[in-house]
Design an enzyme around this catalytic site. Structure first.
Site, PDB file in Angstrom:
ATOM      1  CD  GLU A  81       2.153  -2.795   1.623  1.00  0.00           C
ATOM      2  OE1 GLU A  81       2.855  -2.895   0.609  1.00  0.00           O
ATOM      3  OE2 GLU A  81       2.297  -3.531   2.644  1.00  0.00           O
TER       4      GLU A  81
ATOM      5  CE  LYS B 174       6.516  -2.542  -0.524  1.00  0.00           C
ATOM      6  NZ  LYS B 174       5.511  -3.599  -0.230  1.00  0.00           N
TER       7      LYS B 174
ATOM      8  CB  CYS C 152       5.315  -2.858   3.546  1.00  0.00           C
ATOM      9  SG  CYS C 152       5.029  -4.530   4.190  1.00  0.00           S
TER      10      CYS C 152
END
Length: 298
Positions: free
Chosen positions: A41, A118, A160
């Site tokens: 990321e 995300k 993440c």
């Protein structure tokens, strides 16, 4: 079987330097015969704070980080060398003054063929640790990207904090995923407590390979004021590291070591879809799920 790697980085606030670092890692991966390199990321940069991130963000066409990768892949392709790259970057949002935290997929020609934004943002106060408000600078995504075909199998993209929400991984498996990715920049405290546990859990939940490329070590993220003052910058953000590859049985089959903290490194393993099918056949979870009881099927 296909050889893949989860790369480890210690990104700074310099897009140019980070791009050069990734190009070196791609060269190393090619030497080792790796066919897909998964990177963390925010590989393009990590910022000092939200306002700094908004100043650093570049569009795909203007990002020196992205251009470095594309140039490298195009050069390799011209020589008959093929490798795919999955990497986390920032993009400016067309909807607000915030950025988008995205995971993009480069094919062997350097073309971006997949993009995931995300969904879950890291807004937490870590006890005895940092206070992080990702939503101050990042716009959340709202769509699950369907798994897509690669040389190693059907890949699904997450990022993440997404790993803490099993419904994403379950939906991806239902859509056909065989490999789940969670490129990350975990804090040291949460990483030590949950990193391996979460990765193994998602692998066991979905009977899939899980690939977790990680940021590692203290990050050098001075802003313009710091650079102008010429003072020594003391990093306040430290990432846990420990890039992982986990098999569908939940076994960690590759991991970067504590020796590699703050350094570039590769965790390397084969993706074996025959093994994956054996695990799924021997424990047929997806034919035993009870959507009639729970009222939905993710």
């Amino acid at each position: 079987m296909v050889l893949v790697a989860a790369g480890q980085l210690n990104s700074s606030s310099s897009l140019i330097e980070n791009g050069q670092t990734v190009v070196k890692l791609i060269s190393k991966a090619v030497e080792l015969g790796i066919k897909i390199l998964f990177l963390p990321e925010a590989s393009d940069y990590l910022a000092k704070n939200a306002s700094h991130s908004k100043k650093l963000v570049k569009s795909i066409d203007e990002s020196p980080f992205v251009l470095e990768i594309q140039k490298k892949l195009q050069d390799l392709h011209s020589k008959g060398i093929f490798i795919n790259i999955n990497v986390g970057i920032h993009e400016p949002s067309p909807n607000s003054d915030r950025t988008q935290n995205t995971s993009i997929w480069f094919n062997e020609k350097g073309e971006i063929t997949q993009r995931y934004q995300k969904i879950h943002l890291f807004d937490v106060d870590v006890a005895n640790g940092p206070i992080l408000r990702e939503s101050e600078s990042v716009e959340p995504g709202s769509q699950v990207l369907p798994p897509f075909d690669t040389i190693a199998g059907k890949v699904a993209l997450g990022i993440c904090y997404d790993i803490r929400f099993p419904e994403l991984a379950l939906r991806q498996r239902s859509l056909g995923a065989q490999i789940l990715t969670f490129p990350s920049a975990f804090t040291v405290r949460t990483g030590a407590a949950h990193w391996h546990l979460l990765g193994r859990s998602r692998a066991i939940d979905t009977q899939s390979y899980v690939i977790m490329a990680a940021q590692s070590g203290p990050h050098n993220t001075p802003d313009e004021e710091d650079l102008a003052n010429g003072t020594d910058f003391k990093p306040t953000r430290i990432s846990y590291g420990h890039s992982l590859i986990i098999d569908p049985w939940g076994t960690i089959i590759a991991e970067t070591s504590d020796i590699d903290v703050g350094k570039t490194a590769l965790a390397i393993a084969d993706i074996d879809l025959d093994q994956l099918e054996i695990v799924r056949k021997n424990m047929p979870l997806w034919s035993q799920r009870r959507s009639d009881v729970f009222g939905y099927d993710v």
